[in-house]
Design a protein around this motif. Sequence first.
Motif, PDB file in Angstrom:
ATOM      1  N   LEU A  88       8.638   9.337   1.276  1.00  0.00           N
ATOM      2  CA  LEU A  88       8.293   8.056   0.658  1.00  0.00           C
ATOM      3  C   LEU A  88       7.919   7.059   1.740  1.00  0.00           C
ATOM      4  O   LEU A  88       8.511   7.046   2.824  1.00  0.00           O
ATOM      5  N   GLY A  89       6.956   6.212   1.432  1.00  0.00           N
ATOM      6  CA  GLY A  89       6.568   5.195   2.400  1.00  0.00           C
ATOM      7  C   GLY A  89       5.633   4.174   1.801  1.00  0.00           C
ATOM      8  O   GLY A  89       5.035   4.393   0.743  1.00  0.00           O
ATOM      9  N   ALA A  90       5.510   3.040   2.482  1.00  0.00           N
ATOM     10  CA  ALA A  90       4.636   1.965   2.045  1.00  0.00           C
ATOM     11  C   ALA A  90       4.293   1.092   3.242  1.00  0.00           C
ATOM     12  O   ALA A  90       4.996   1.100   4.265  1.00  0.00           O
ATOM     13  N   ALA A  91       3.206   0.337   3.107  1.00  0.00           N
ATOM     14  CA  ALA A  91       2.833  -0.686   4.074  1.00  0.00           C
ATOM     15  C   ALA A  91       2.763  -2.010   3.340  1.00  0.00           C
ATOM     16  O   ALA A  91       2.192  -2.085   2.245  1.00  0.00           O
ATOM     17  N   ASP A 120       2.366  -2.448  12.291  1.00  0.00           N
ATOM     18  CA  ASP A 120       1.094  -1.801  12.593  1.00  0.00           C
ATOM     19  C   ASP A 120      -0.015  -2.803  12.290  1.00  0.00           C
ATOM     20  O   ASP A 120      -0.507  -2.876  11.166  1.00  0.00           O
ATOM     21  N   GLY A 121      -0.396  -3.602  13.314  1.00  0.00           N
ATOM     22  CA  GLY A 121      -1.351  -4.682  13.073  1.00  0.00           C
ATOM     23  C   GLY A 121      -0.740  -5.709  12.147  1.00  0.00           C
ATOM     24  O   GLY A 121       0.374  -6.188  12.384  1.00  0.00           O
ATOM     25  N   LEU A 156       6.917   0.931   6.153  1.00  0.00           N
ATOM     26  CA  LEU A 156       8.255   1.356   5.747  1.00  0.00           C
ATOM     27  C   LEU A 156       8.199   2.839   5.443  1.00  0.00           C
ATOM     28  O   LEU A 156       7.305   3.307   4.730  1.00  0.00           O
ATOM     29  N   ALA A 157       9.147   3.586   5.965  1.00  0.00           N
ATOM     30  CA  ALA A 157       9.129   5.031   5.747  1.00  0.00           C
ATOM     31  C   ALA A 157      10.543   5.554   5.565  1.00  0.00           C
ATOM     32  O   ALA A 157      11.474   5.128   6.252  1.00  0.00           O
ATOM     33  N   LEU A 158      10.676   6.466   4.639  1.00  0.00           N
ATOM     34  CA  LEU A 158      11.920   7.198   4.447  1.00  0.00           C
ATOM     35  C   LEU A 158      11.598   8.665   4.694  1.00  0.00           C
ATOM     36  O   LEU A 158      11.113   9.377   3.812  1.00  0.00           O
ATOM     37  N   PHE A 203       0.848  -1.183   0.000  1.00  0.00           N
ATOM     38  CA  PHE A 203       0.000   0.000   0.000  1.00  0.00           C
ATOM     39  C   PHE A 203       0.886   1.236   0.000  1.00  0.00           C
ATOM     40  O   PHE A 203       1.739   1.401   0.878  1.00  0.00           O
ATOM     41  N   SER A 204       0.687   2.113  -0.987  1.00  0.00           N
ATOM     42  CA  SER A 204       1.512   3.308  -1.048  1.00  0.00           C
ATOM     43  C   SER A 204       0.816   4.372  -1.873  1.00  0.00           C
ATOM     44  O   SER A 204       0.125   4.070  -2.855  1.00  0.00           O
TER      45      SER A 204
END
Length: 817
Positions: free
Chosen positions: A634-637, A655-656, A661-663, A612-613
């Motif tokens: 930038l980030g994604a799950a 997170d659950g 992921l985060a930059l 997810f992004s």
Amino acid sequence: MNCTHSLKAAKDRPCAAPASQRLAQRLLAALLAAALAPAALADTLKLDARAPVAEPLTGHLKLGTATSPQGETLAANSRYLLKDGKPWLPVMGEYHFSRAPASQWADQLRLMKAAGIDIVASYVFWNHHQEQPGAFNWRGNHDLRRFVQLAQAAGLKVVVRLGPWAHGEARYGGIPDWVVDKMPTRGNDPEYMGHVERLYAEIGGQLKGLLWKDGGPVIGVQLENEYNIRGAGKGEAHISALKALALKAGMDVPLYTVTGWDGTVYPSGEVMPVFGGYPDEPWATSTKELPPKETHAFRFDTRVSGDLGAQTQSHQPGTAETDKDKVPFLGAEYGPGLPAMYRRRTLVSPDDIAAMLPVQLGSGVNLFGYYMFHGGRNPVGVGGTGLEESTLSGGYNDTPRISYDFQAPLGPDGQQRPVLTKLRPFHYFLRDYGAQLATMTVRQPERSPANPADLQTPRWSVRSNGDSGFLFFNNHVRQYPMPTQAGVRFEVQLPGGAVTLPSQPVDIPDGAYFIWPVNLDLDGVALRYATAQPVTRVDAGAQGIVHVFVTTAGLPAEFALADRLQVLKPGSGLQRLGVTAAGRAVSVLLLSPAQAEQLNVLEIAGQRRLVFSEQQAWVADGRLQLRGVGPHPLGAAVFPALARPRAPGLQVRQDGVLQRLALPGSIPQPTLKILPTRPAGNAPRVLKGGLANAAVQPVPEAFATAATWALTLPAKLPAQAEDVLLELDFVGDIGRVFAGTRMLDDWYYNGQHWQLGLRQFGLKPGAELQLSVLPLRADAPIYIDAAHRPAFAAGQAQAAELRGARLLTVRRMSISP
């Protein structure tokens, strides 16, 4: 005794449910009974799907070699495509290699794959490769062979659209001037066919060793385009001659196609027609809104979706109409955007496009092909000659000299457009459920709209085979408000009995469109129906099998199982439905529409994962790639989680069920210096004429009245930026950007922001660009959507305004799994 309701207690001993829980169970049982029982309500929409599905015809199509050296097979019967003997319903997207920088091909093809595209299609524009008599140009941005090799590396199959007449808004349809000037075209004239034979031989040489029969990705070729010309040496005879030349050039492929609309003619059994549709007609001559388009109305009797802009006319039914029961319903030109024509500049919304998918799939489409999926820019010809379609060169339409943006899901520089996020869930649905859907027959409801202009009657269909099927619904029509369909339930009669859904009548709002499953097997869990749309399936290892669904906005998500009815809510994590025969958990991950728009389904480290992004996400060299525009972090799950994600500065947290992921941080956005340099003069009156007898693009001398601005780039662009986009927001008629005397890009104003990637041009730091904007006259006979047409003040004769200009960095992160 007291009884603790826990997993441990459930294992240790039976436990009486509290009164409140027993009441809830009785209520759910009553709801389930109501859902499974036939309903006799006046507002129930009914459909009979009990008729058996006929067996497809086989062996009657004369196609090419179907087996690869690895033993893989590709074939077609009268109803669907087959891959390795199994039904196959792929998604195809057009991307013109010669309209894009070769340096971008590798990433852009992988982005297409990540978006759920299975096949990339591309025209070979003859005049891009042999503008002058003599040698062909297959170098640089014209390197067909390298493009096909990169497509194979990205995991894509390829369909090559051979021409020789391609249209594609190209000058003379792509046929070189020197051919058009000298001889008759689009028929079996010996001189013309001699040149076509050489063209096909050149293309065949480029594709040598890359065909399906060689283990390559090229599975099909298209002959000609929009061909409905009849007469001696034309019609079926011309298509037969082109196929013979393709075979002579070595192009022996599993699939041969022609476009099937507007009365097309071809030799039955030798090729298969492909179809399409657009939510508006930029090639039309009207300066007003058009009536509701057929692309938003289910079709039960024809595969032809109205006018698709063929430039020749036919006054009798074509072969595609008489072949309907002999060939599968294949698509190649469903528009995920629209081209810019000078006289008509339609700007479509993401919903205008995405609402077509349930309609086309619910009408029987068994290959969903887009034109264009990736935007581009025309090359400039010898001596600066434009290679675009124009009235000055006898074309029916005026198009920009360079821009071929097409409002495509991926812009000319790879920008992710909002429409892409609406389309991806449908592509992922077809990847996992397309094999089932391909074998299903279209069923027409008891009541359906009399014609596309009927906006009151509910628009829906079912495709089914036996007791399984999918229900398709659309309540969105471009530019026309739709009534709320109040108190709706659906009753589908199947061989095993009726299924009525949902459990209680619902109000389906204006703008809703969806696909709901009926009797769908979820890895051994029998789902009677769901009022949510299936998207994909993930094997999450110890967490079991997870089926991803997306809610229909404003409607409850009911999952009717054999023994109960569950109403699920998005954002609640994994919600268990049952177990497989092997005892593994089967769960649902229910997404909201907003969450689904961020979903990417990617293969990372040998496992399918949900990513997810808000940014673009794809996989290259085994690493997750994220790319975003502007200053945003930038980030994604990710689900299931990556084992050990690594990247400089990467932050990881759980997170659950999602691994985030985060930059953090951002690249400073460079500053653009803007200086007006010339005020607008009085633009000449827009004339009408040409083959369409409509507004024609101004002559070159008219641009002397353009307003101009100097745009000075900063002395230093961010080194860590992958690209820098120049974004322009202007009001006027035509915009052009120059570096010195070289035109970099041009744009017809339609309300859409214009973006231009600068890296490809090799500009020096501190370079000065010039923007020119030809004024738009208030009396111009040009269609622009009402929301974007300038509001000319009383007495105002024209408009030429730069509302904003800025530079946006393109930032990329590569994450090792």
